[in-house]
Design a protein around this motif. Structure first.
Motif, PDB file in Angstrom:
ATOM      1  N   SER A   1       0.917  -1.157   0.065  1.00  0.00           N
ATOM      2  CA  SER A   1       0.036   0.041  -0.062  1.00  0.00           C
ATOM      3  C   SER A   1       0.881   1.186  -0.040  1.00  0.00           C
ATOM      4  O   SER A   1       1.896   1.257   0.586  1.00  0.00           O
ATOM      5  CB  SER A   1      -0.932   0.144   1.075  1.00  0.00           C
ATOM      6  N   ALA A   2       0.266   2.461  -0.344  1.00  0.00           N
ATOM      7  CA  ALA A   2       0.886   3.760  -0.627  1.00  0.00           C
ATOM      8  C   ALA A   2       1.488   4.135   1.060  1.00  0.00           C
ATOM      9  O   ALA A   2       2.433   4.500   1.369  1.00  0.00           O
ATOM     10  CB  ALA A   2       0.192   4.625  -1.111  1.00  0.00           C
ATOM     11  N   ALA A   3       0.549   3.990   1.868  1.00  0.00           N
ATOM     12  CA  ALA A   3       0.666   4.373   3.457  1.00  0.00           C
ATOM     13  C   ALA A   3       2.122   3.671   3.799  1.00  0.00           C
ATOM     14  O   ALA A   3       2.628   4.117   4.413  1.00  0.00           O
ATOM     15  CB  ALA A   3      -0.683   3.833   3.930  1.00  0.00           C
TER      16      ALA A   3
ATOM     17  N   LEU B   1       5.039   4.724   2.163  1.00  0.00           N
ATOM     18  CA  LEU B   1       5.211   6.144   2.667  1.00  0.00           C
ATOM     19  C   LEU B   1       5.986   6.327   4.129  1.00  0.00           C
ATOM     20  O   LEU B   1       6.826   7.062   4.361  1.00  0.00           O
ATOM     21  CB  LEU B   1       4.028   7.010   2.749  1.00  0.00           C
ATOM     22  N   ASN B   2       5.320   5.195   4.973  1.00  0.00           N
ATOM     23  CA  ASN B   2       6.090   5.201   6.222  1.00  0.00           C
ATOM     24  C   ASN B   2       7.590   4.461   6.223  1.00  0.00           C
ATOM     25  O   ASN B   2       8.501   5.075   6.763  1.00  0.00           O
ATOM     26  CB  ASN B   2       5.345   4.047   7.123  1.00  0.00           C
ATOM     27  N   ILE B   3       7.897   3.714   5.029  1.00  0.00           N
ATOM     28  CA  ILE B   3       9.358   3.226   5.033  1.00  0.00           C
ATOM     29  C   ILE B   3      10.266   4.422   4.621  1.00  0.00           C
ATOM     30  O   ILE B   3      11.157   4.596   4.817  1.00  0.00           O
ATOM     31  CB  ILE B   3       9.167   2.045   3.918  1.00  0.00           C
ATOM     32  N   ALA B   4       9.611   5.387   3.623  1.00  0.00           N
ATOM     33  CA  ALA B   4      10.155   6.390   3.105  1.00  0.00           C
ATOM     34  C   ALA B   4      10.656   7.315   4.202  1.00  0.00           C
ATOM     35  O   ALA B   4      11.665   7.822   4.025  1.00  0.00           O
ATOM     36  CB  ALA B   4       9.405   7.125   1.728  1.00  0.00           C
ATOM     37  N   GLN B   5       9.430   7.502   4.984  1.00  0.00           N
ATOM     38  CA  GLN B   5       9.671   8.560   6.030  1.00  0.00           C
ATOM     39  C   GLN B   5      10.958   8.117   7.209  1.00  0.00           C
ATOM     40  O   GLN B   5      11.767   8.833   7.467  1.00  0.00           O
ATOM     41  CB  GLN B   5       8.385   8.740   6.715  1.00  0.00           C
ATOM     42  N   THR B   6      10.935   6.820   7.312  1.00  0.00           N
ATOM     43  CA  THR B   6      12.038   6.222   8.449  1.00  0.00           C
ATOM     44  C   THR B   6      13.370   6.299   7.594  1.00  0.00           C
ATOM     45  O   THR B   6      14.320   6.634   8.332  1.00  0.00           O
ATOM     46  CB  THR B   6      11.826   4.763   8.618  1.00  0.00           C
TER      47      THR B   6
ATOM     48  N   LEU C   1      13.703  11.675  -1.110  1.00  0.00           N
ATOM     49  CA  LEU C   1      13.579  10.314  -1.538  1.00  0.00           C
ATOM     50  C   LEU C   1      12.173  10.209  -2.323  1.00  0.00           C
ATOM     51  O   LEU C   1      11.122  10.423  -1.929  1.00  0.00           O
ATOM     52  CB  LEU C   1      13.649   9.349  -0.381  1.00  0.00           C
ATOM     53  N   ALA C   2      12.150   9.510  -3.213  1.00  0.00           N
ATOM     54  CA  ALA C   2      11.178   9.242  -4.075  1.00  0.00           C
ATOM     55  C   ALA C   2      10.798   7.715  -4.523  1.00  0.00           C
ATOM     56  O   ALA C   2      11.984   7.086  -4.631  1.00  0.00           O
ATOM     57  CB  ALA C   2      10.735  10.062  -5.285  1.00  0.00           C
ATOM     58  N   LEU C   3       9.674   7.277  -4.612  1.00  0.00           N
ATOM     59  CA  LEU C   3       9.387   5.672  -5.162  1.00  0.00           C
ATOM     60  C   LEU C   3       8.781   6.140  -6.519  1.00  0.00           C
ATOM     61  O   LEU C   3       7.837   6.726  -6.464  1.00  0.00           O
ATOM     62  CB  LEU C   3       8.786   4.927  -4.214  1.00  0.00           C
ATOM     63  N   THR C   4       9.384   5.555  -7.420  1.00  0.00           N
ATOM     64  CA  THR C   4       8.617   5.744  -8.964  1.00  0.00           C
ATOM     65  C   THR C   4       8.531   4.095  -9.434  1.00  0.00           C
ATOM     66  O   THR C   4       9.306   3.254  -9.157  1.00  0.00           O
ATOM     67  CB  THR C   4       9.355   6.250  -9.863  1.00  0.00           C
ATOM     68  N   CYS C   5       7.347   4.092 -10.051  1.00  0.00           N
ATOM     69  CA  CYS C   5       7.032   2.883 -10.695  1.00  0.00           C
ATOM     70  C   CYS C   5       6.515   2.824 -12.055  1.00  0.00           C
ATOM     71  O   CYS C   5       5.525   3.940 -12.159  1.00  0.00           O
ATOM     72  CB  CYS C   5       5.877   2.032  -9.743  1.00  0.00           C
ATOM     73  N   ASN C   6       7.128   2.326 -13.024  1.00  0.00           N
ATOM     74  CA  ASN C   6       6.904   2.600 -14.628  1.00  0.00           C
ATOM     75  C   ASN C   6       7.211   4.010 -14.640  1.00  0.00           C
ATOM     76  O   ASN C   6       6.221   4.810 -15.423  1.00  0.00           O
ATOM     77  CB  ASN C   6       5.444   2.188 -14.624  1.00  0.00           C
ATOM     78  N   SER C   7       8.238   4.688 -14.129  1.00  0.00           N
ATOM     79  CA  SER C   7       8.387   6.036 -14.284  1.00  0.00           C
ATOM     80  C   SER C   7       7.489   7.119 -13.720  1.00  0.00           C
ATOM     81  O   SER C   7       7.669   8.233 -14.038  1.00  0.00           O
ATOM     82  CB  SER C   7       8.586   6.362 -15.702  1.00  0.00           C
ATOM     83  N   LYS C   8       6.582   6.588 -12.962  1.00  0.00           N
ATOM     84  CA  LYS C   8       5.763   7.420 -12.337  1.00  0.00           C
ATOM     85  C   LYS C   8       5.693   7.555 -10.579  1.00  0.00           C
ATOM     86  O   LYS C   8       5.984   6.473 -10.140  1.00  0.00           O
ATOM     87  CB  LYS C   8       4.194   7.156 -12.624  1.00  0.00           C
ATOM     88  N   ALA C   9       5.902   8.570 -10.272  1.00  0.00           N
ATOM     89  CA  ALA C   9       5.952   8.775  -8.751  1.00  0.00           C
ATOM     90  C   ALA C   9       5.116   8.359  -7.834  1.00  0.00           C
ATOM     91  O   ALA C   9       3.929   8.627  -8.199  1.00  0.00           O
ATOM     92  CB  ALA C   9       6.517  10.158  -8.305  1.00  0.00           C
ATOM     93  N   ILE C  10       5.175   7.498  -6.884  1.00  0.00           N
ATOM     94  CA  ILE C  10       4.199   7.029  -6.044  1.00  0.00           C
ATOM     95  C   ILE C  10       4.308   7.524  -4.788  1.00  0.00           C
ATOM     96  O   ILE C  10       3.025   7.935  -4.209  1.00  0.00           O
ATOM     97  CB  ILE C  10       4.249   5.324  -5.794  1.00  0.00           C
TER      98      ILE C  10
ATOM     99  N   ALA D   1       4.420  13.213   0.517  1.00  0.00           N
ATOM    100  CA  ALA D   1       2.974  13.092  -0.366  1.00  0.00           C
ATOM    101  C   ALA D   1       3.142  11.360  -0.912  1.00  0.00           C
ATOM    102  O   ALA D   1       4.061  10.688  -1.011  1.00  0.00           O
ATOM    103  CB  ALA D   1       3.175  14.000  -1.637  1.00  0.00           C
ATOM    104  N   ALA D   2       1.844  11.111  -1.133  1.00  0.00           N
ATOM    105  CA  ALA D   2       1.382   9.787  -1.930  1.00  0.00           C
ATOM    106  C   ALA D   2       0.598  10.274  -2.911  1.00  0.00           C
ATOM    107  O   ALA D   2      -0.365  11.076  -2.777  1.00  0.00           O
ATOM    108  CB  ALA D   2       0.828   8.986  -1.006  1.00  0.00           C
ATOM    109  N   VAL D   3       0.869   9.476  -4.026  1.00  0.00           N
ATOM    110  CA  VAL D   3      -0.243   9.954  -5.152  1.00  0.00           C
ATOM    111  C   VAL D   3      -1.621   9.833  -5.233  1.00  0.00           C
ATOM    112  O   VAL D   3      -1.864   9.031  -4.597  1.00  0.00           O
ATOM    113  CB  VAL D   3       0.344   9.051  -6.501  1.00  0.00           C
ATOM    114  N   GLY D   4      -2.374  10.882  -5.280  1.00  0.00           N
ATOM    115  CA  GLY D   4      -3.821  10.792  -5.066  1.00  0.00           C
ATOM    116  C   GLY D   4      -4.198  11.111  -3.721  1.00  0.00           C
ATOM    117  O   GLY D   4      -5.513  10.970  -3.487  1.00  0.00           O
ATOM    118  N   GLU D   5      -3.334  11.251  -2.704  1.00  0.00           N
ATOM    119  CA  GLU D   5      -3.647  11.328  -1.183  1.00  0.00           C
ATOM    120  C   GLU D   5      -3.255  12.705  -0.684  1.00  0.00           C
ATOM    121  O   GLU D   5      -3.233  12.948   0.303  1.00  0.00           O
ATOM    122  CB  GLU D   5      -2.774  10.321  -0.454  1.00  0.00           C
ATOM    123  N   GLY D   6      -2.542  13.621  -1.578  1.00  0.00           N
ATOM    124  CA  GLY D   6      -2.503  15.014  -0.994  1.00  0.00           C
ATOM    125  C   GLY D   6      -0.966  14.973  -0.416  1.00  0.00           C
ATOM    126  O   GLY D   6      -0.285  13.941  -0.403  1.00  0.00           O
TER     127      GLY D   6
END
Length: 270
Positions: free
Chosen positions: A3-5, A8-13, A103-112, A127-132
């Protein structure tokens, strides 16, 4: 796919690891990696520790770091973490507080998902895509400025290295045009900060005449999720393949983009 959530938690850590290292360290070994372009042992250490954490937490996801490049995932990765360990190294070396871990996570060249943190300002953007997007847990929304004459516009660094003189002709033209039309111009020395401050409404637009994925990917998603428009020099939606990164509150598009076009009339690459 997680999940994006969760991601995102992993990215924040991961970014918190870098923030702690930067806040507790001062660079001792400063190396040249190009014409007027430096790197420190802290850039490498932040990248190493974040990469190791992410490889353990998300072994199925690849990794692209500014300093050491691509690291393979456990399989055929369609997703990559993209990291700038110290965005604004020159500022950091000189004791200026304007630097960031991006730090960003991209999948198929789109940031998630995306996280940007400024260690010396204690600002943590995500930020998470579509979540603000948010800063320190507070929702982000770009400014509602409608006139360029009332806008603060940041610009990316002037070029160094190969063809810097030719590239800077464009940047100087752009600076001149903005000086004649915007309320104020600023140069912060960090693309990640340029973009998240548009997201937060501290500035109204930014024009970065370059597009390295580690510099811009995280900030672009955060700006978009805060309502900003992010385009290339032609006004097309910004992608990882764009050659420039232009973010602004939507009402400024029609007044800012013609100035960028005028500064790029020679068609030279940024």
């Amino acid at each position: 796919m997680r999940s994006a959530a969760s991601l995102l938690n992993i990215a924040q850590t991961a970014v918190a690891i870098g923030v702690d290292l930067i806040k507790s360290s001062r660079p001792e070994y400063i190396q040249d990696k190009g014409d007027r372009d430096t790197v420190t042992e802290i850039d490498f250490e932040v990248e190493r520790q974040i990469r190791e954490y992410l490889q353990g937490a998300t072994p199925e996801i690849g990794f692209l770091g500014e300093e050491e490049g691509v690291q393979a995932a456990s399989g055929e990765a369609e997703c990559f973490w993209t990291l700038d360990p110290v965005d604004g190294t020159a500022n950091f070396v000189h004791g200026l507080p304007l630097c960031a871990v991006a730090l960003a996570l991209t999948c198929n060249s789109k940031a998630i998902v995306a996280v940007v943190a400024t260690p010396f300002l204690d600002l943590h953007y995500s930020a998470a895509v579509g979540e603000g997007a948010s800063v320190n847990g507070r929702p982000l929304k770009c400014s509602d400025t409608t006139e360029l004459s009332k806008a603060i516009v940041s610009i990316g660094d002037y070029a160094v290295g190969e063809n810097a003189t030719d590239k800077n002709h464009k940047r100087i033209r752009l600076t001149t045009l903005l000086a004649e039309n915007a309320e104020r111009i600023r140069m912060f020395g960090s693309a990640a900060i340029d973009l998240v401050w548009v997201a937060e409404g501290r500035t109204d637009a930014t024009v970065i005449l370059s597009n390295k994925p580690w510099d811009t990917t995280a900030g672009v998603l955060i700006a978009r999720e805060a309502g900003a428009i992010v385009v290339d020099v032609e006004g097309n939606p910004h992608t990882l393949e764009s050659t420039a990164t232009i973010a602004m509150t939507p009402a400024l598009l029609d007044s800012l983009l013609p100035l960028v076009h005028a500064a790029n009339l020679d068609g030279a690459s940024g």
